[in-house]
Design a protein around this motif. Structure first.
Motif, PDB file in Angstrom:
ATOM      1  N   ARG A  96       0.844  -1.188   0.000  1.00  0.00           N
ATOM      2  CA  ARG A  96       0.000   0.000   0.000  1.00  0.00           C
ATOM      3  C   ARG A  96       0.884   1.244   0.000  1.00  0.00           C
ATOM      4  N   PRO A  97       0.390   2.347  -0.571  1.00  0.00           N
ATOM      5  CA  PRO A  97       1.169   3.585  -0.559  1.00  0.00           C
ATOM      6  C   PRO A  97       1.220   4.202   0.837  1.00  0.00           C
ATOM      7  N   THR A  98       2.072   5.170   0.986  1.00  0.00           N
ATOM      8  CA  THR A  98       2.328   5.777   2.294  1.00  0.00           C
ATOM      9  C   THR A  98       1.065   6.302   2.967  1.00  0.00           C
ATOM     10  N   ALA A  99       0.194   6.940   2.204  1.00  0.00           N
ATOM     11  CA  ALA A  99      -1.013   7.530   2.792  1.00  0.00           C
ATOM     12  C   ALA A  99      -1.966   6.487   3.361  1.00  0.00           C
ATOM     13  N   ASP A 100      -1.877   5.250   2.857  1.00  0.00           N
ATOM     14  CA  ASP A 100      -2.841   4.223   3.245  1.00  0.00           C
ATOM     15  C   ASP A 100      -2.296   3.195   4.230  1.00  0.00           C
ATOM     16  N   THR A 102      -0.655   1.723   7.625  1.00  0.00           N
ATOM     17  CA  THR A 102      -0.624   2.131   9.032  1.00  0.00           C
ATOM     18  C   THR A 102       0.808   2.019   9.560  1.00  0.00           C
ATOM     19  N   TYR A 106       3.846  -0.713   8.890  1.00  0.00           N
ATOM     20  CA  TYR A 106       5.224  -0.310   8.580  1.00  0.00           C
ATOM     21  C   TYR A 106       6.199  -0.948   9.576  1.00  0.00           C
ATOM     22  N   ARG A 152       4.296   3.055  -5.785  1.00  0.00           N
ATOM     23  CA  ARG A 152       3.068   2.512  -5.200  1.00  0.00           C
ATOM     24  C   ARG A 152       3.262   1.863  -3.843  1.00  0.00           C
ATOM     25  N   THR A 154       6.136   2.227  -1.324  1.00  0.00           N
ATOM     26  CA  THR A 154       7.399   2.719  -0.776  1.00  0.00           C
ATOM     27  C   THR A 154       7.852   1.944   0.457  1.00  0.00           C
TER      28      THR A 154
END
Length: 283
Positions: A96-100, A102, A106, A152, A154
């Motif tokens: 998932r991208p950074t904005a999505d 949690t 991470y 997409r 990171t």
């Protein structure tokens, strides 16, 4: 004498998929196998190895916890007297991208993919250094500063490339102690539980079996540790250079041409070029 007779191979995440295939391949070639994984206690892989006359133990271990990594290493040494090979296979995937994503997701990738691999090696190092042919093999791609790998996913890319930096650094750091460190990554997607999580029909359509990585891993860890180290390997490239000609055996979908396989992401351009050269030579 089989190639790994008397050798102890410590595999993280070795209960299913790629790890399981590597465990069985090593056991068939004489290794004493230590399967360290969260679900090791309920896994059938040790029973499978014992059924073919091999030696293996399962050690429940959540590799993200340092004390469990250390305890798993000591359990291996207590049972088999040492460790000759560490295979860093345990990994987690969140695409998932950074904005999505949690921060817990991470942290999980960082803790398992990078920190867990480091911990397994750290606690095994005294025994690897005592081995006549010590090897560290990390299942990760070659680090690349190419924006296409980060657009997409990171967080995932950072965690896997960090594993590659660790593998490369360990090769330099441990060379005086005759301990090799190499990385291995697939050319194609591999039919494992993780593949179902990627959500891509293209990735899932024409994968290969985990056995291609097991065969490549076996070749790497049986090389002279003073001569073969610091390499970022692609499974098919390793096997072609070792003389393998039958790649149909690894296809999930029979008859799939190499050019039609579902190609894994994170394969570097220079690795693709070398593989293309080897395929052309084989024609």
């Amino acid at each position: 004498m089989r190639p790994l007779s008397g050798k102890t191979v410590f595999i993280t995440g070795g209960t299913r998929g790629i790890g399981r295939a590597i465990a069985i391949k090593c056991a068939k070639n004489g290794a004493q196998v230590v399967v360290a994984a969260r679900n090791a206690a309920t896994s059938t892989v040790v029973a499978e190895i014992l059924a073919i006359g091999g030696q293996a133990i399962a050690v429940p271990c959540d590799i993200q916890h340092e004390e469990q990594a250390a305890a798993a290493v000591e359990a291996a040494v207590e049972r088999f007297g040492g460790i000759d090979v560490v295979v860093n296979n345990a990994s987690t995937l969140v695409l998932r991208p950074t904005a999505d994503i949690t921060m817990n997701e991470y942290d999980l990738m960082a803790a398992i993919n990078t920190r867990g691999s480091f911990a397994a090696v750290k606690y095994a190092l005294p025994y690897l250094r005592n081995s006549a042919n010590g090897h560290i093999l990390t299942l990760c791609p070659k680090p690349q500063l190419d924006s296409k790998w980060f657009t997409r996913n990171t967080a995932y890319a950072v965690s896997k490339f960090s594993m590659g930096l660790m593998a490369f650094g360990l090769a330099a750091e441990q060379k005086p102690y005759r301990v090799a460190s190499n990385a291995l990554w697939p050319y194609s997607t591999i039919a494992t539980d993780g593949l179902a999580e990627c959500g891509s029909v293209e990735f899932q359509s024409r994968p290969r079996k985990p056995e291609i990585l097991a065969d490549a891993a076996f070749w790497i860890i049986t090389q002279d540790s003073t001569a073969f180290t610091g390499n970022f390997c692609i499974d098919e490239t390793v096997l072609r250079e070792a003389g393998t000609r039958d790649f149909e055996q690894y296809n999930v979908v029979a008859g799939t041409a190499p050019s039609d396989l579902s190609q894994d992401h994170l394969v570097a351009a220079d690795q693709l070029a070398r593989l293309a050269e080897l395929r052309q030579l084989a024609e």
